[in-house]
Design an enzyme around this catalytic site. Sequence first.
Site: not given
Length: 450
Positions: A70, A124
């Site tokens: 991510c 993130h």
Amino acid sequence: MRLLFALLLLAVTTTAPAADKPNVLFIAIDDLNHWVGYLGRNKQSITPNIDKLAARGVRFTHSYCAAPVCNPSRAALMSGMRPGKTGVYDNNEDWRPVIPEAQTLTHAFRQGGYFVCGAGKIYHESYRRLEDWDDYLKNEGGMPKVPKGQSDGVGGIKFAPLDCKDEDLNDWHIVNYCIDQLGKAQEKPFFLACGIHKPHMPWNVPQKYYDMHPLDKIELPPYKKDDLADVPPAGIKMAKPDGDHAEMVKSGRWKEAIQGYLAAASYTDMLIGRLMEAYDKSPHKANTAIVFWGDHGWHLGEKDHWRKFALWEEATRAPLIWVVPGLTKPDSICERTVDFTSVFPTLTDICGLPSPAHLEGKSIKSLLADATSAWDTPAITTFGRNNHAVRTEGWRYIHYANGDEELYNESTDPYEWTNLAKDPQYAGTKADLAKHLPTINNPEAGNEKE
């Protein structure tokens, strides 16, 4: 009278370019792999709204993340710089000290006169930087808990059907924010980011989405029992076959986990349906471009591996759809290999904004105009320092930091079951692919030591 006409003409010519700038609806989906209907990788997928979105413009069949994690995936897309340049390789590396605001996609649009707003997961979640935005949804709500006594999954793979409503999940409120923005009168062209969490774990969604995928109909993905036999040690280390997969097989709940992922993806598809309905009703529709992307792929047992965190097809391939009024043609299919460092330069290109000098990706505007046009740039994915995959339409070449290699003929071996790296007849193929390996491999962010 002539003076008044001249002043009016001057006003029109000085304001028209800003008015002509297309708006951008930027849709990011967390952990959505290529199990979507229009890509055909898994016939069990039920994603009609995403499929309809794909039919509106250009859908890419070979689109890949810059990193199968991510944080580095999103940092790369939003900065236009690969992990090797920023040193952001994993989730625990803060991108903010190494990617200043002036190097971000949002900054390029703010400098270009856009109102930049958003909601949900774009960067993130651990490293938000709200000052990069003109407006951002600060409270998106939470997630219902799994009732006490009900299973929440197998080990670290979390899934459970819930007795709740669609609107009880935070993603509903994220999409609501974006629906509201699409319906508003806007003084400036806008860049609107919609970051949907599902199908990120936990795959906890209302029961009705599980019911869409009956357990007795669930099939396991294509699987080869000795798949890791020809994978070198560096690849096996990433796969961790004795971890999630061993626990899942032991539990006997592999099909239940597949059901959970499919259910979460179908929940996300419902949200895309809501968003597209608002887009169609929006007064800005005629001048609003859409880019839809998943941040990376996801394994569900293939190669004895779960999650992302690897350099194979399942972990690196994700959806990419573009709809650009006046440029893309409906129902276009592009089979060229692209990676997501192309998103930043393509957006600035189609919006008439300067492309910053630090960008490492190339604009794919030519592919949006003609999905069959020539393209000779492979997709590059990095996981960890100096571990890279090079993907062309026909091949995947993986080179690990310790020198280990994998080579797969994607035309004849789409599930990457036979590693050809040690076969002498493919030495030339490997050498050609290796020319595209990144040469910049900086230390991890926050670690200046070699």
